[in-house]
Design a protein around this motif. Structure first.
Motif, PDB file in Angstrom:
ATOM      1  N   ALA A   1       6.630 -24.185  35.050  1.00 29.19           N
ATOM      2  CA  ALA A   1       7.311 -25.176  34.850  1.00 29.19           C
ATOM      3  C   ALA A   1       7.011 -25.958  33.638  1.00 29.19           C
TER       4      ALA A   1
ATOM      5  N   SER B   1       7.504 -23.772  30.275  1.00 32.80           N
ATOM      6  CA  SER B   1       8.951 -23.680  30.041  1.00 32.80           C
ATOM      7  C   SER B   1       9.029 -25.089  29.282  1.00 32.80           C
ATOM      8  N   ASP B   2       8.936 -26.291  29.847  1.00 30.85           N
ATOM      9  CA  ASP B   2       9.285 -27.437  29.403  1.00 30.85           C
ATOM     10  C   ASP B   2       8.916 -27.556  27.826  1.00 30.85           C
TER      11      ASP B   2
ATOM     12  N   ARG C   1      12.384 -25.541  27.380  1.00 33.26           N
ATOM     13  CA  ARG C   1      13.101 -25.107  28.689  1.00 33.26           C
ATOM     14  C   ARG C   1      13.695 -23.882  28.386  1.00 33.26           C
TER      15      ARG C   1
END
Length: 209
Positions: free
Chosen positions: A21, A24-25, A29
């Motif tokens: 996560a 991806s940020d 994203r």
């Protein structure tokens, strides 16, 4: 077919504690595979992409490609998203382990999940099916594919955990890692403030969520 894949081993090791996560940020994203591509075996997987594309329901190309897989690779397989015939299972996992691969991501179906888990092999897939594959061929490996809605090129970084699968383009690996470390440090500090009872807007940047 391309003969060289992946980043140096040291470049992979430093990613072991970076959540998918967070990665991806740091990629605005993007680069996250479809949510239907879920963990079947293994807690976490970090490796360089070895892309394969097969005809839906057929795994002959996977068998052929395994002889070219370098150590530290994640086999990323575009199986057309077909859910009713597995193209990956126990025996292919055993061969991949011998080759030094760390796992597989299949945009399609897998089977023999318990046996693959016992091998300690990471496996993420769109579906699970007891139905076995055909072996007629008609695929390629060592070139860019699409898996779970994300373009994957040879040597890209693949990070998978219980939140999903993220692909870091090889050319962005260094800058993404630096951004991820900075973000983890900032979030750890913010979490400490929250747990200490500081809940005001000054301790929480909404733009970061």
């Amino acid at each position: 077919m391309a003969s060289q894949f992946g980043l140096p081993t040291g470049c992979l090791e430093k990613w072991q504690d970076v959540p998918a996560a967070t990665v991806s940020d740091c990629l605005d994203r993007w680069q996250v595979m479809d949510a239907a591509v879920q963990r079947r075996c293994g807690e976490r997987m970090v490796g360089t992409a070895f892309p394969i594309r097969v005809m839906p329901g057929d795994n002959l190309t996977v068998h052929k490609a395994l002889s070219s897989v370098p150590r530290g690779s994640v086999l990323v397989i575009d199986a057309g998203g077909y859910a009713n015939r597995a193209i990956w299972g126990e025996l292919l996992s055993a061969r991949a382990v011998v080759r030094g691969a760390v796992g597989a991501v299949v945009d399609g179906a897998v089977r023999d999940v318990s046996a693959v888990r016992e091998l300690g092999f990471g496996c993420w897939s769109r579906a699970v099916s007891a139905a076995g594959p055909h072996k007629s061929g008609g695929g390629v490996w060592g070139e860019a594919i699409s898996c779970g809605g994300v373009t994957v090129s040879p040597g890209d970084l693949v990070i998978a955990d219980e939140d999903g699968v993220v692909v870091v383009p090889a050319a962005k690996a260094d800058e993404t890692y630096r951004a991820a470390v900075d973000r983890m440090e900032a979030e750890a500090s913010r979490k400490s403030q929250i747990l200490a009872g500081e809940t005001g807007a000054s301790s929480y940047d909404v733009s970061e969520e």
